[in-house]
Design a protein around this motif. Sequence first.
Motif, PDB file in Angstrom:
ATOM      1  N   GLY A 153       0.813  -1.206   0.000  1.00  0.00           N
ATOM      2  CA  GLY A 153       0.000   0.000   0.000  1.00  0.00           C
ATOM      3  C   GLY A 153       0.849   1.259   0.000  1.00  0.00           C
ATOM      4  N   LEU A 154       1.895   1.272   0.822  1.00  0.00           N
ATOM      5  CA  LEU A 154       2.790   2.427   0.838  1.00  0.00           C
ATOM      6  C   LEU A 154       3.515   2.594  -0.491  1.00  0.00           C
ATOM      7  N   LEU A 155       3.882   1.478  -1.112  1.00  0.00           N
ATOM      8  CA  LEU A 155       4.568   1.539  -2.406  1.00  0.00           C
ATOM      9  C   LEU A 155       3.671   2.166  -3.466  1.00  0.00           C
ATOM     10  N   ILE A 156       2.429   1.733  -3.510  1.00  0.00           N
ATOM     11  CA  ILE A 156       1.483   2.277  -4.488  1.00  0.00           C
ATOM     12  C   ILE A 156       1.254   3.766  -4.235  1.00  0.00           C
ATOM     13  N   ALA A 157       1.084   4.150  -2.966  1.00  0.00           N
ATOM     14  CA  ALA A 157       0.859   5.550  -2.635  1.00  0.00           C
ATOM     15  C   ALA A 157       2.064   6.400  -3.014  1.00  0.00           C
ATOM     16  N   SER A 158       3.263   5.894  -2.768  1.00  0.00           N
ATOM     17  CA  SER A 158       4.476   6.644  -3.084  1.00  0.00           C
ATOM     18  C   SER A 158       4.619   6.851  -4.588  1.00  0.00           C
ATOM     19  N   LEU A 159       4.373   5.807  -5.361  1.00  0.00           N
ATOM     20  CA  LEU A 159       4.472   5.931  -6.814  1.00  0.00           C
ATOM     21  C   LEU A 159       3.415   6.891  -7.357  1.00  0.00           C
ATOM     22  N   HIS A 160       2.209   6.825  -6.811  1.00  0.00           N
ATOM     23  CA  HIS A 160       1.156   7.738  -7.249  1.00  0.00           C
ATOM     24  C   HIS A 160       1.522   9.180  -6.904  1.00  0.00           C
ATOM     25  N   ALA A 161       2.050   9.397  -5.704  1.00  0.00           N
ATOM     26  CA  ALA A 161       2.449  10.740  -5.289  1.00  0.00           C
ATOM     27  C   ALA A 161       3.556  11.290  -6.191  1.00  0.00           C
ATOM     28  N   ALA A 162       4.392  10.406  -6.719  1.00  0.00           N
ATOM     29  CA  ALA A 162       5.464  10.828  -7.622  1.00  0.00           C
ATOM     30  C   ALA A 162       4.945  11.148  -9.020  1.00  0.00           C
ATOM     31  N   GLY A 163       3.693  10.763  -9.312  1.00  0.00           N
ATOM     32  CA  GLY A 163       3.110  11.052 -10.612  1.00  0.00           C
ATOM     33  C   GLY A 163       3.057   9.878 -11.561  1.00  0.00           C
ATOM     34  N   LEU A 164       3.225   8.668 -11.024  1.00  0.00           N
ATOM     35  CA  LEU A 164       3.207   7.477 -11.864  1.00  0.00           C
ATOM     36  C   LEU A 164       1.908   6.696 -11.678  1.00  0.00           C
ATOM     37  N   ALA A 165       1.544   5.964 -12.711  1.00  0.00           N
ATOM     38  CA  ALA A 165       0.392   5.074 -12.660  1.00  0.00           C
ATOM     39  C   ALA A 165       0.863   3.681 -12.266  1.00  0.00           C
ATOM     40  N   THR A 166      -0.036   2.905 -11.673  1.00  0.00           N
ATOM     41  CA  THR A 166       0.305   1.547 -11.262  1.00  0.00           C
ATOM     42  C   THR A 166      -0.834   0.590 -11.580  1.00  0.00           C
ATOM     43  N   LEU A 167      -0.484  -0.680 -11.599  1.00  0.00           N
ATOM     44  CA  LEU A 167      -1.453  -1.764 -11.753  1.00  0.00           C
ATOM     45  C   LEU A 167      -1.003  -2.911 -10.867  1.00  0.00           C
ATOM     46  N   THR A 168      -1.876  -3.386  -9.993  1.00  0.00           N
ATOM     47  CA  THR A 168      -1.576  -4.568  -9.188  1.00  0.00           C
ATOM     48  C   THR A 168      -2.021  -5.796  -9.970  1.00  0.00           C
ATOM     49  N   HIS A 169      -1.069  -6.600 -10.375  1.00  0.00           N
ATOM     50  CA  HIS A 169      -1.363  -7.799 -11.156  1.00  0.00           C
ATOM     51  C   HIS A 169      -1.043  -9.021 -10.306  1.00  0.00           C
ATOM     52  N   THR A 170      -2.011  -9.945 -10.232  1.00  0.00           N
ATOM     53  CA  THR A 170      -1.829 -11.124  -9.383  1.00  0.00           C
ATOM     54  C   THR A 170      -2.217 -12.395 -10.143  1.00  0.00           C
ATOM     55  N   PRO A 171      -1.425 -12.783 -11.139  1.00  0.00           N
ATOM     56  CA  PRO A 171      -1.709 -14.058 -11.803  1.00  0.00           C
ATOM     57  C   PRO A 171      -1.625 -15.192 -10.783  1.00  0.00           C
ATOM     58  N   SER A 172      -2.423 -16.207 -10.985  1.00  0.00           N
ATOM     59  CA  SER A 172      -2.452 -17.305 -10.005  1.00  0.00           C
ATOM     60  C   SER A 172      -2.377 -18.646 -10.725  1.00  0.00           C
ATOM     61  N   PRO A 173      -1.384 -19.487 -10.335  1.00  0.00           N
ATOM     62  CA  PRO A 173      -0.352 -19.267  -9.324  1.00  0.00           C
ATOM     63  C   PRO A 173       0.775 -18.375  -9.845  1.00  0.00           C
ATOM     64  N   MET A 174       1.610 -17.894  -8.919  1.00  0.00           N
ATOM     65  CA  MET A 174       2.687 -16.967  -9.281  1.00  0.00           C
ATOM     66  C   MET A 174       4.076 -17.540  -9.045  1.00  0.00           C
ATOM     67  N   GLY A 175       4.184 -18.840  -8.887  1.00  0.00           N
ATOM     68  CA  GLY A 175       5.474 -19.449  -8.595  1.00  0.00           C
ATOM     69  C   GLY A 175       6.535 -19.170  -9.637  1.00  0.00           C
ATOM     70  N   PHE A 176       6.126 -18.907 -10.883  1.00  0.00           N
ATOM     71  CA  PHE A 176       7.099 -18.633 -11.943  1.00  0.00           C
ATOM     72  C   PHE A 176       7.937 -17.396 -11.634  1.00  0.00           C
ATOM     73  N   LEU A 177       7.420 -16.507 -10.785  1.00  0.00           N
ATOM     74  CA  LEU A 177       8.167 -15.288 -10.469  1.00  0.00           C
ATOM     75  C   LEU A 177       9.405 -15.589  -9.627  1.00  0.00           C
ATOM     76  N   ASN A 178       9.356 -16.617  -8.788  1.00  0.00           N
ATOM     77  CA  ASN A 178      10.569 -17.006  -8.057  1.00  0.00           C
ATOM     78  C   ASN A 178      11.670 -17.394  -9.024  1.00  0.00           C
ATOM     79  N   ARG A 179      11.301 -18.184 -10.024  1.00  0.00           N
ATOM     80  CA  ARG A 179      12.293 -18.654 -11.002  1.00  0.00           C
ATOM     81  C   ARG A 179      12.848 -17.492 -11.820  1.00  0.00           C
TER      82      ARG A 179
END
Length: 222
Positions: A153-179
């Motif tokens: 939440g703090l990360l999203i707020a900080s990026l928004h305050a800096a003037g950037l857009a964000t998207l929370t993406h949660t593919p399921s499952p996400m184990g491929f991200l470890n690799r």
Amino acid sequence: MADTVALALDRKTDAEMQAEAQKFFELMQARRTVRDFSADPVDPEIIRLAVRTAATAPSGANQQPWSFVAISDPETKRAIRLAAEEEERAFYDGRAGEEWLGALAHLGTDADKPFLETAPWLIVIFGQRWGTDAQGRKVKHYYVPESVSIAIGLLIASLHAAGLATLTHTPSPMGFLNRICDRPDNEKPFVLLVAGHPAENARVPAISRKTEDEVLFWKTAS
């Protein structure tokens, strides 16, 4: 007894507090999830500062059970997109179920995730199930989901305050991200956060937020 330091927090007047709270509310009220990103570059220093802000979040026993992987490398973003879209196709082709797909219908989402390559930055947030002490011994972490969620939440707020857009993406499952991100097995991916400038003609769904009366309930002294 634990070592302590003086708290650095200046006391404001009621008027000053209300003004600051109103200013921050108006800033965050304008935040929207974006799916159309510009490929324009974003200075990594902004990402670094936003992650540092996220890492100030409170955490269970101050164990700070999080890792952030910031990705701008095109090949890595491509690998993440391919793996995420494979999981998303399975999701939209039956894994989700009709009720879940119905809940998403008004947002117009589908299995194609071009923003994972277009946006200049992807930030993968991992929660550390356990860590190690100075002697290399395994140490259990407590309240990991709660702690990491606050940091996100703090990360999203900080990026928004800096003037950037964000998207929370949660593919399921996400184990491929470890690799792909070379993270150890004790870490669990929580969110794949897309960050950058919105596309010039970006549009967002026409949605509303719940009213104050729907989310805030008071129990005050008579």
